[in-house]
Design a protein around this motif. Structure first.
Motif, PDB file in Angstrom:
ATOM      1  N   SER A 160      55.125  42.953 -26.492  1.00 32.38           N
ATOM      2  CA  SER A 160      55.789  41.729 -26.925  1.00 32.38           C
ATOM      3  C   SER A 160      55.672  40.638 -25.873  1.00 32.38           C
ATOM      4  O   SER A 160      55.273  40.888 -24.730  1.00 32.38           O
ATOM      5  CB  SER A 160      57.270  42.015 -27.202  1.00 32.38           C
ATOM      6  OG  SER A 160      57.915  42.431 -26.007  1.00 32.38           O
ATOM      7  N   THR A 161      56.048  39.429 -26.263  1.00 27.25           N
ATOM      8  CA  THR A 161      56.081  38.290 -25.342  1.00 27.25           C
ATOM      9  C   THR A 161      57.451  38.120 -24.703  1.00 27.25           C
ATOM     10  O   THR A 161      57.688  37.135 -24.016  1.00 27.25           O
ATOM     11  CB  THR A 161      55.694  37.001 -26.083  1.00 27.25           C
ATOM     12  OG1 THR A 161      56.566  36.833 -27.215  1.00 27.25           O
ATOM     13  CG2 THR A 161      54.239  37.048 -26.552  1.00 27.25           C
ATOM     14  N   PHE A 162      58.330  39.057 -24.947  1.00 23.58           N
ATOM     15  CA  PHE A 162      59.673  39.041 -24.361  1.00 23.58           C
ATOM     16  C   PHE A 162      60.068  40.474 -24.064  1.00 23.58           C
ATOM     17  O   PHE A 162      59.318  41.404 -24.349  1.00 23.58           O
ATOM     18  CB  PHE A 162      60.675  38.372 -25.323  1.00 23.58           C
ATOM     19  CG  PHE A 162      60.806  39.084 -26.644  1.00 23.58           C
ATOM     20  CD1 PHE A 162      61.834  39.985 -26.872  1.00 23.58           C
ATOM     21  CD2 PHE A 162      59.894  38.862 -27.661  1.00 23.58           C
ATOM     22  CE1 PHE A 162      61.945  40.657 -28.082  1.00 23.58           C
ATOM     23  CE2 PHE A 162      60.006  39.519 -28.882  1.00 23.58           C
ATOM     24  CZ  PHE A 162      61.029  40.417 -29.087  1.00 23.58           C
ATOM     25  N   ASP A 163      61.217  40.667 -23.500  1.00 20.57           N
ATOM     26  CA  ASP A 163      61.689  42.008 -23.147  1.00 20.57           C
ATOM     27  C   ASP A 163      62.271  42.669 -24.396  1.00 20.57           C
ATOM     28  O   ASP A 163      63.414  42.409 -24.774  1.00 20.57           O
ATOM     29  CB  ASP A 163      62.746  41.898 -22.050  1.00 20.57           C
ATOM     30  CG  ASP A 163      63.208  43.265 -21.555  1.00 20.57           C
ATOM     31  OD1 ASP A 163      62.574  44.272 -21.930  1.00 20.57           O
ATOM     32  OD2 ASP A 163      64.203  43.314 -20.802  1.00 20.57           O
ATOM     33  N   ALA A 164      61.454  43.517 -25.036  1.00 18.29           N
ATOM     34  CA  ALA A 164      61.859  44.146 -26.295  1.00 18.29           C
ATOM     35  C   ALA A 164      61.915  45.655 -26.153  1.00 18.29           C
ATOM     36  O   ALA A 164      61.100  46.258 -25.443  1.00 18.29           O
ATOM     37  CB  ALA A 164      60.885  43.780 -27.412  1.00 18.29           C
ATOM     38  N   THR A 165      62.858  46.274 -26.833  1.00 24.13           N
ATOM     39  CA  THR A 165      62.961  47.731 -26.870  1.00 24.13           C
ATOM     40  C   THR A 165      63.271  48.164 -28.301  1.00 24.13           C
ATOM     41  O   THR A 165      63.722  47.356 -29.125  1.00 24.13           O
ATOM     42  CB  THR A 165      64.070  48.256 -25.940  1.00 24.13           C
ATOM     43  OG1 THR A 165      65.325  47.665 -26.314  1.00 24.13           O
ATOM     44  CG2 THR A 165      63.767  47.927 -24.487  1.00 24.13           C
ATOM     45  N   ILE A 166      63.015  49.430 -28.586  1.00 23.37           N
ATOM     46  CA  ILE A 166      63.384  50.011 -29.878  1.00 23.37           C
ATOM     47  C   ILE A 166      64.484  51.036 -29.643  1.00 23.37           C
ATOM     48  O   ILE A 166      64.311  51.968 -28.850  1.00 23.37           O
ATOM     49  CB  ILE A 166      62.179  50.664 -30.569  1.00 23.37           C
ATOM     50  CG1 ILE A 166      61.131  49.598 -30.900  1.00 23.37           C
ATOM     51  CG2 ILE A 166      62.608  51.392 -31.845  1.00 23.37           C
ATOM     52  CD1 ILE A 166      59.889  50.145 -31.570  1.00 23.37           C
ATOM     53  N   ASP A 167      65.586  50.860 -30.320  1.00 21.53           N
ATOM     54  CA  ASP A 167      66.746  51.743 -30.169  1.00 21.53           C
ATOM     55  C   ASP A 167      66.609  52.925 -31.130  1.00 21.53           C
ATOM     56  O   ASP A 167      66.614  52.758 -32.345  1.00 21.53           O
ATOM     57  CB  ASP A 167      68.019  50.951 -30.474  1.00 21.53           C
ATOM     58  CG  ASP A 167      69.279  51.783 -30.273  1.00 21.53           C
ATOM     59  OD1 ASP A 167      69.165  52.936 -29.808  1.00 21.53           O
ATOM     60  OD2 ASP A 167      70.374  51.276 -30.580  1.00 21.53           O
ATOM     61  N   ASP A 168      66.455  54.115 -30.554  1.00 22.52           N
ATOM     62  CA  ASP A 168      66.411  55.325 -31.385  1.00 22.52           C
ATOM     63  C   ASP A 168      67.520  56.289 -30.989  1.00 22.52           C
ATOM     64  O   ASP A 168      67.453  57.477 -31.281  1.00 22.52           O
ATOM     65  CB  ASP A 168      65.044  56.012 -31.265  1.00 22.52           C
ATOM     66  CG  ASP A 168      64.755  56.470 -29.836  1.00 22.52           C
ATOM     67  OD1 ASP A 168      65.547  56.140 -28.922  1.00 22.52           O
ATOM     68  OD2 ASP A 168      63.736  57.154 -29.622  1.00 22.52           O
ATOM     69  N   ASP A 193      58.235  33.763 -30.303  1.00 23.31           N
ATOM     70  CA  ASP A 193      57.863  35.019 -29.650  1.00 23.31           C
ATOM     71  C   ASP A 193      57.288  35.967 -30.698  1.00 23.31           C
ATOM     72  O   ASP A 193      57.511  35.798 -31.914  1.00 23.31           O
ATOM     73  CB  ASP A 193      59.077  35.674 -28.988  1.00 23.31           C
ATOM     74  CG  ASP A 193      59.297  35.194 -27.564  1.00 23.31           C
ATOM     75  OD1 ASP A 193      58.300  34.902 -26.873  1.00 23.31           O
ATOM     76  OD2 ASP A 193      60.474  35.115 -27.135  1.00 23.31           O
ATOM     77  N   VAL A 194      56.547  36.980 -30.242  1.00 25.23           N
ATOM     78  CA  VAL A 194      56.007  37.996 -31.147  1.00 25.23           C
ATOM     79  C   VAL A 194      56.209  39.379 -30.531  1.00 25.23           C
ATOM     80  O   VAL A 194      56.240  39.533 -29.306  1.00 25.23           O
ATOM     81  CB  VAL A 194      54.502  37.783 -31.447  1.00 25.23           C
ATOM     82  CG1 VAL A 194      54.297  36.587 -32.349  1.00 25.23           C
ATOM     83  CG2 VAL A 194      53.692  37.633 -30.168  1.00 25.23           C
ATOM     84  N   VAL A 195      56.351  40.364 -31.398  1.00 24.68           N
ATOM     85  CA  VAL A 195      56.448  41.755 -30.960  1.00 24.68           C
ATOM     86  C   VAL A 195      55.653  42.619 -31.929  1.00 24.68           C
ATOM     87  O   VAL A 195      55.727  42.442 -33.142  1.00 24.68           O
ATOM     88  CB  VAL A 195      57.922  42.234 -30.867  1.00 24.68           C
ATOM     89  CG1 VAL A 195      58.668  42.040 -32.175  1.00 24.68           C
ATOM     90  CG2 VAL A 195      57.986  43.698 -30.423  1.00 24.68           C
ATOM     91  N   SER A 196      54.860  43.520 -31.375  1.00 26.28           N
ATOM     92  CA  SER A 196      54.096  44.488 -32.152  1.00 26.28           C
ATOM     93  C   SER A 196      54.576  45.883 -31.777  1.00 26.28           C
ATOM     94  O   SER A 196      54.791  46.169 -30.592  1.00 26.28           O
ATOM     95  CB  SER A 196      52.596  44.351 -31.852  1.00 26.28           C
ATOM     96  OG  SER A 196      51.860  45.454 -32.374  1.00 26.28           O
ATOM     97  N   PHE A 197      54.723  46.743 -32.784  1.00 28.01           N
ATOM     98  CA  PHE A 197      55.145  48.111 -32.493  1.00 28.01           C
ATOM     99  C   PHE A 197      54.460  49.064 -33.451  1.00 28.01           C
ATOM    100  O   PHE A 197      54.057  48.691 -34.561  1.00 28.01           O
ATOM    101  CB  PHE A 197      56.671  48.256 -32.579  1.00 28.01           C
ATOM    102  CG  PHE A 197      57.243  48.024 -33.948  1.00 28.01           C
ATOM    103  CD1 PHE A 197      57.486  49.078 -34.814  1.00 28.01           C
ATOM    104  CD2 PHE A 197      57.549  46.740 -34.375  1.00 28.01           C
ATOM    105  CE1 PHE A 197      58.018  48.866 -36.078  1.00 28.01           C
ATOM    106  CE2 PHE A 197      58.077  46.508 -35.644  1.00 28.01           C
ATOM    107  CZ  PHE A 197      58.313  47.574 -36.488  1.00 28.01           C
ATOM    108  N   THR A 198      54.305  50.294 -33.008  1.00 29.54           N
ATOM    109  CA  THR A 198      53.674  51.339 -33.814  1.00 29.54           C
ATOM    110  C   THR A 198      54.611  52.527 -33.916  1.00 29.54           C
ATOM    111  O   THR A 198      55.108  53.024 -32.897  1.00 29.54           O
ATOM    112  CB  THR A 198      52.345  51.799 -33.189  1.00 29.54           C
ATOM    113  OG1 THR A 198      51.489  50.665 -33.010  1.00 29.54           O
ATOM    114  CG2 THR A 198      51.645  52.823 -34.079  1.00 29.54           C
TER     115      THR A 198
END
Length: 222
Positions: A160-168, A193-198
């Motif tokens: 991502s272009t920012f500080d991103a996390t995925i909460d699991d 901003d953009v975020v990509s996740f898989t």
């Protein structure tokens, strides 16, 4: 940006962290020039993935599905790089996401996986904050599906272009993935901003993994 260097990369997902653009971004003379370079790179590398489809010698229907999946990414990535990306990092996030998506299309989808944000898959938009992600999947012939891991050290691929996390934190491990909800923490995101996740999903027959596939999603914060 010769695609021959990446001809071997016909995988369901790239290595953790992506990084396909790192060696070029430092030499970029301007954001616009870098956009043109990366749009062309996506077109170049798509030819390598199409060659892998040739190699698989699939039946006509499956061949068409995979080719359409690969080529459809080109136009969407072109649009998002041109209109959405506001920085070199943003271009890299969108480009790496496109490469992930082409690799996933090349590998095919042997069992149903659907990852959506706001009921929209693949390319979607959301407001900064905590973003709900719905993951739905089903195994073939009564098999179960489980949430897998992208790598030994990371359950999800996220860039991502920012500080991103995925909460699991609310998920059980292993988590049966028939239908589950994840949350992206995008509280530090700003406009554009953009975020990509898989997300990786595994199909299991009793205790044996029969297939695993990734599904990548790109989110534009607006």
């Amino acid at each position: 940006m010769a695609s021959e260097k990446f001809g071997r990369v016909a995988l369901p997902m790239a290595e953790p962290g992506g990084g396909f653009g790192d060696e070029y971004s430092e030499r970029a003379s301007s954001l616009d020039d870098y956009k043109v370079t990366c749009i062309q790179f996506i077109r170049d590398i798509s030819e390598d993935y199409l060659k892998w489809v040739d190699y698989y010698q699939l039946d006509a229907k499956e061949d068409a599905i995979r080719r359409t999946g690969i080529t459809s990414v080109i136009g969407r990535a072109d649009e998002w790089i041109s209109k959405v990306a506001q920085s070199i990092k943003g271009v890299d996030v969108i480009m790496n996401d496109a490469i992930q998506k082409m690799a996933e299309a090349t590998a095919g989808k042997p069992f149903p996986i659907n990852v959506t944000v706001g009921s929209v898959p693949a390319y979607t938009r959301a407001k900064p904050g905590r973003i709900s992600v719905l993951v739905e999947s089903s195994g073939r012939n009564g098999r179960k599906t489980l949430l897998g891991s992208h790598s030994r050290d990371a359950r999800f691929r996220i860039e991502s272009t920012f500080d991103a996390t995925i909460d699991d934190s609310s998920l059980k491990d292993p988590q049966q993935a028939g239908s589950l909800e994840l949350v992206i923490d995008a509280t530090k995101a700003s406009h554009n901003d953009v975020v990509s996740f898989t997300v990786i999903v595994e199909e299991h027959d009793e205790q044996t993994e029969t297939e695993r596939r990734g599904a990548s999603t790109l989110v534009h914060l607006n």
